[in-house]
Design a protein around this motif. Structure first.
Motif, PDB file in Angstrom:
ATOM      1  N   MET A 196       0.823  -1.202   0.000  1.00 54.66           N
ATOM      2  CA  MET A 196       0.000   0.000   0.000  1.00 54.66           C
ATOM      3  C   MET A 196       0.858   1.253   0.000  1.00 54.66           C
ATOM      4  O   MET A 196       0.523   2.247  -0.634  1.00 54.66           O
ATOM      5  CB  MET A 196      -0.951  -0.009   1.202  1.00 54.66           C
ATOM      6  CG  MET A 196      -2.149  -0.882   0.913  1.00 54.66           C
ATOM      7  SD  MET A 196      -3.408  -1.054   2.179  1.00 54.66           S
ATOM      8  CE  MET A 196      -3.250   0.354   3.178  1.00 54.66           C
ATOM      9  N   GLU A 231     -10.306   2.109   3.063  1.00 54.15           N
ATOM     10  CA  GLU A 231     -11.681   2.423   2.728  1.00 54.15           C
ATOM     11  C   GLU A 231     -12.575   1.525   3.619  1.00 54.15           C
ATOM     12  O   GLU A 231     -12.186   0.410   3.957  1.00 54.15           O
ATOM     13  CB  GLU A 231     -11.767   2.150   1.229  1.00 54.15           C
ATOM     14  CG  GLU A 231     -13.004   2.386   0.511  1.00 54.15           C
ATOM     15  CD  GLU A 231     -13.867   1.196   0.648  1.00 54.15           C
ATOM     16  OE1 GLU A 231     -15.062   1.386   0.603  1.00 54.15           O
ATOM     17  OE2 GLU A 231     -13.336   0.095   0.853  1.00 54.15           O
ATOM     18  N   GLY A 234       2.032   2.590  -3.228  1.00 54.78           N
ATOM     19  CA  GLY A 234       0.990   3.117  -4.094  1.00 54.78           C
ATOM     20  C   GLY A 234       0.214   2.080  -4.882  1.00 54.78           C
ATOM     21  O   GLY A 234      -0.518   2.421  -5.804  1.00 54.78           O
ATOM     22  N   MET A 235       0.373   0.787  -4.537  1.00 55.73           N
ATOM     23  CA  MET A 235      -0.451  -0.216  -5.207  1.00 55.73           C
ATOM     24  C   MET A 235      -1.893  -0.038  -4.767  1.00 55.73           C
ATOM     25  O   MET A 235      -2.150   0.235  -3.592  1.00 55.73           O
ATOM     26  CB  MET A 235       0.007  -1.621  -4.791  1.00 55.73           C
ATOM     27  CG  MET A 235       0.782  -2.358  -5.849  1.00 55.73           C
ATOM     28  SD  MET A 235       1.446  -3.882  -5.161  1.00 55.73           S
ATOM     29  CE  MET A 235       0.122  -5.030  -5.507  1.00 55.73           C
ATOM     30  N   PRO A 236      -2.860  -0.190  -5.673  1.00 56.00           N
ATOM     31  CA  PRO A 236      -4.262  -0.104  -5.260  1.00 56.00           C
ATOM     32  C   PRO A 236      -4.538  -1.047  -4.093  1.00 56.00           C
ATOM     33  O   PRO A 236      -3.936  -2.121  -4.004  1.00 56.00           O
ATOM     34  CB  PRO A 236      -5.016  -0.551  -6.505  1.00 56.00           C
ATOM     35  CG  PRO A 236      -4.122  -0.175  -7.628  1.00 56.00           C
ATOM     36  CD  PRO A 236      -2.727  -0.351  -7.117  1.00 56.00           C
ATOM     37  N   VAL A 237      -5.429  -0.618  -3.190  1.00 57.93           N
ATOM     38  CA  VAL A 237      -5.717  -1.382  -1.980  1.00 57.93           C
ATOM     39  C   VAL A 237      -6.122  -2.819  -2.305  1.00 57.93           C
ATOM     40  O   VAL A 237      -5.672  -3.770  -1.669  1.00 57.93           O
ATOM     41  CB  VAL A 237      -6.826  -0.679  -1.169  1.00 57.93           C
ATOM     42  CG1 VAL A 237      -7.253  -1.524   0.007  1.00 57.93           C
ATOM     43  CG2 VAL A 237      -6.342   0.677  -0.697  1.00 57.93           C
ATOM     44  N   ALA A 238      -6.963  -2.973  -3.345  1.00 55.70           N
ATOM     45  CA  ALA A 238      -7.449  -4.316  -3.700  1.00 55.70           C
ATOM     46  C   ALA A 238      -6.279  -5.231  -4.062  1.00 55.70           C
ATOM     47  O   ALA A 238      -6.170  -6.355  -3.567  1.00 55.70           O
ATOM     48  CB  ALA A 238      -8.425  -4.230  -4.864  1.00 55.70           C
ATOM     49  N   PHE A 239      -5.361  -4.748  -4.920  1.00 55.96           N
ATOM     50  CA  PHE A 239      -4.236  -5.584  -5.345  1.00 55.96           C
ATOM     51  C   PHE A 239      -3.324  -5.889  -4.151  1.00 55.96           C
ATOM     52  O   PHE A 239      -2.779  -6.982  -4.043  1.00 55.96           O
ATOM     53  CB  PHE A 239      -3.401  -4.896  -6.428  1.00 55.96           C
ATOM     54  CG  PHE A 239      -4.161  -4.507  -7.679  1.00 55.96           C
ATOM     55  CD1 PHE A 239      -5.483  -4.880  -7.856  1.00 55.96           C
ATOM     56  CD2 PHE A 239      -3.540  -3.770  -8.679  1.00 55.96           C
ATOM     57  CE1 PHE A 239      -6.179  -4.518  -9.000  1.00 55.96           C
ATOM     58  CE2 PHE A 239      -4.224  -3.408  -9.826  1.00 55.96           C
ATOM     59  CZ  PHE A 239      -5.546  -3.769  -9.988  1.00 55.96           C
TER      60      PHE A 239
END
Lengths: 469, 185
Positions: free
Chosen positions: A14, A366, A17-22
């Motif tokens: 995280m 989120e 900067g990787m998207p939260v889902a990934f």
């Protein structure tokens, strides 16, 4: 060891900067591959199950779709007009009307950012014009907007229901009274501030305007009755009610208010038109509105808008469920539960820990993601300590509301900063004084369980009572 | 060509969402209005949901809709930022790669077993093939993004989020509201 790896991997992913889902997904699959004997195929099976076994989660895209149609279709604007007609003449009336409008909109939409966007875009500018400071106007709307996830329907509650197998309908009932409570607390606070600062009041709009604004807002108000009535009455499941609400919102926006879509702007009755011809014309217009919609740019845009947000949320949810799966197979919730009970934590001390933990977690992720990761950990402990699962759910939702107003991942702050073209930090400062109201409410709701549990229990009794007269 | 493919992708996503909504809607109407229903409705709607999420994941990446914590990354700039972004995209590719391999192994097993879906006469591996398809599409987009970052044409995932979405929806809001805004300025 596994736990340390799992959480470290998540945070590193995280952070870069990787998207939260990934991030959730990668941390989980790496843990499974490195530390467990599960086959790759079983990961795929699990992932497919995450996207397709929880019928209740289908309510998420439906409620989002319905919010999009309500916002673009002018329903929000009509609800605001009605709220202003009702309370505008009190001191600080415009701010109160914004809170009221947020409560109305929260009762038709399941999302907080959507509520802030729908109400804030109109109300903040109107308040500034009437002489309120911009930071007060923004702060009020941002805080009242968090009610979007507490006043039913609520996407976050659906996610909690999916994570814990608690009934989503019961969660919806439990959120109602706390939602009204927070709304009232905000209204009273505004009134006090308005008295001290001598904020302006509008002239009384008159009963005529109240009636006419109320009639205009009927499309939105009826939806509240429809959705909540269907769920509370036990007629439809939340998913079914959500689908009906999406179709209804589309019909109101496109065929009723005609604020978007193929028959946009067509009047219900032209000057000098006879009733029969108006009736025939409107029938034709309604048919055209429905049939032409697939080819209409505005309608397609609204659908894709809803699709984007839904996919983002559901993809986070699917990956967070994979993460929760790793947690449970490692018996982490179990271990923590044992630690807590061994430490002899009393229920109220546990709830303090829950609040602090969730407030911190809510800052970084989120709401749906936090709920899916934290619920499996907190749920067994709460059961052990005799805390009602529904009550725990409401506490989690109220915590998430506060998380929506704190940087770096406060979604409401992003929306408000965008509307006012101010910085995120400015928005956070504007939200701060009103956050005290939410924190007070959080303490009250945490330590007075009956605020949450009173309505579901009452309805339960009614249903039993009516079943055996 | 690309524009045409984009339109096709949008069409498929919109169609999946609308089909899903209408299926559940008509199921409710049939049940309460007429006391009947489709036996297959629940399974089909769950499968439609899975296709919607998995095929849509790549579309959401194109639209920059996947939410991320970018507070730290935004403190960096220049080459450092691009290197970090490249690492993040490469890690995302690793994630897709693992799930593609897993999905392939799983679908192969389903294919060998030859079982059908519960209420629909369709082999189960076809119904669940969105698992491979979705991650393949996502990997394709990530690979393109990685190339763009290496060539210096991008320096991160294009982060929009739910907040930006809500704002974007406003831009398309009712004309009166925006008209009033314009009048004020």
């Amino acid at each position: 060891m596994v736990t340390a790896f799992l959480f470290t991997a998540l945070f590193v992913c995280m952070l870069i900067g990787m998207p939260v889902a990934f991030s959730l997904g990668l941390a989980s699959v790496l843990s499974i591959i490195l530390f467990s004997s599960d086959s790759l195929a079983s990961i795929a099976l699990k992932f497919f199950q995450n996207t397709s076994t929880k019928y209740v989660l289908l309510a998420v895209p439906f409620f989002i779709l319905s919010s999009v149609f309500l916002t673009t279709g002018g329903v929000a604007r009509r609800l605001i007009r009605f709220a202003t007609a009702l309370v505008g003449h009190v001191r600080g009336g415009l701010a109160m009307a914004s809170v009221l409008a947020c409560m109305f909109f929260a009762a038709v939409s399941g999302s907080s950012p959507a509520t802030v966007a729908a109400i804030g875009s109109i109300c903040i500018a109107a308040m500034v014009r009437a002489g309120y400071s911009q930071s007060m106007a923004t702060g009020v709307v941002m805080n009242a907007g968090t009610l979007g996830i507490l006043i039913p329907p609520s996407i976050v509650m659906i996610v909690y229901a999916a994570a814990t197998e608690v009934s989503a309908a019961k969660m919806f009932m439990a959120g109602f009274v706390p939602g009204i409570l927070i709304g009232l607390m905000l209204l009273v606070t505004i009134y006090v501030v308005a008295r001290i600062r001598r904020l302006p009041a509008l002239p009384f709009a008159g009963l005529g305007e109240i009636a006419s604004a109320g009639f205009g807002a009927l499309g939105g108000l009826l939806l509240i009755v429809l959705v909540l009535g269907a769920i509370y009455g036990g007629i439809a499941s939340p998913t079914e009610a959500a689908a009906v609400s999406a179709v209804y919102a589309f019909l109101v926006a496109v065929c009723g208010h005609r604020d978007m879509g193929p028959v946009r702007g067509a009047p219900w009755r032209k000057v000098d038109e006879t009733l029969p011809s108006a009736f025939a014309r409107n029938l034709a217009l309604t048919a055209k509105g429905i049939l032409w919609s697939p080819f209409d740019g505005e309608v397609r845009h609204a659908v894709l808008e809803g699709a984007k947000v839904s996919i983002m949320l559901l993809f986070v949810i699917a990956n967070a469920m994979l993460f929760a799966h790793v947690l449970t197979t490692e018996r982490i919730p179990h271990t923590i539960a044992e630690m807590v009970t061994d430490a002899g934590l009393s229920p109220w001390m546990f709830l303090v820990v829950v609040n602090v933990l969730l407030l911190v977690a809510g800052n970084f992720m989120e709401p749906s993601g936090v709920i899916l990761i934290m619920a499996p950990i907190l749920f067994p402990i709460a059961l052990e300590l005799g805390i009602d699962p529904i009550h725990l759910g409401i506490i989690m939702v109220v915590n998430m509301e506060i998380g929506l107003l704190t940087p770096p991942v406060g979604l409401n702050l992003f929306v408000a900063a965008g509307i006012t073209r101010q910085s995120l930090l400015w928005a956070a400062k504007a939200a701060l004084p009103w956050l005290a109201v939410l924190l007070t409410a959080l303490i009250i709701i945490t330590y007075v369980p009956s605020i949450s549990l009173f309505l579901p229990e009452l309805l339960e009794q009614w249903r039993i009572g009516s079943a055996q007269p | 060509m690309t524009a045409w493919l984009y339109r096709l992708e949008e069409g498929v996503i919109a169609l999946l969402l609308v089909a899903l909504t209408l299926l559940v809607f008509f199921e409710v109407v049939l049940r309460f209005g007429f006391g009947t229903g489709f036996l297959w409705a629940q399974e089909v709607s769950l499968y439609l949901g899975a296709w919607f999420i998995l095929v849509g994941a790549s579309y959401a990446l194109r639209e920059g809709a996947h939410i991320a914590v970018d507070a730290v990354v935004n403190l960096l700039d220049g080459t450092v930022k691009r290197v970090v972004a490249a690492i993040a995209v490469a890690s995302s590719l690793l994630y897709c790669g693992i799930l593609m391999t897993a999905a392939w192994a799983y679908l192969e097993r389903l294919f060998q077993l030859g079982i059908e879906m519960e209420d629909v006469a369709l082999p189960r591996w076809i119904g669940q093939s969105c698992l491979f398809l979705g991650f393949a599409l996502l990997a394709l987009r990530l690979a393109l993004l990685l190339v763009a970052i290496v060539r210096g044409r991008a320096d991160g995932f294009k982060h929009l989020d739910e907040a930006a979405e809500a704002l974007d929806a406003l831009a398309h809001q009712a004309p009166e509201a925006s008209g009033r805004e314009a009048g004020r300025r």
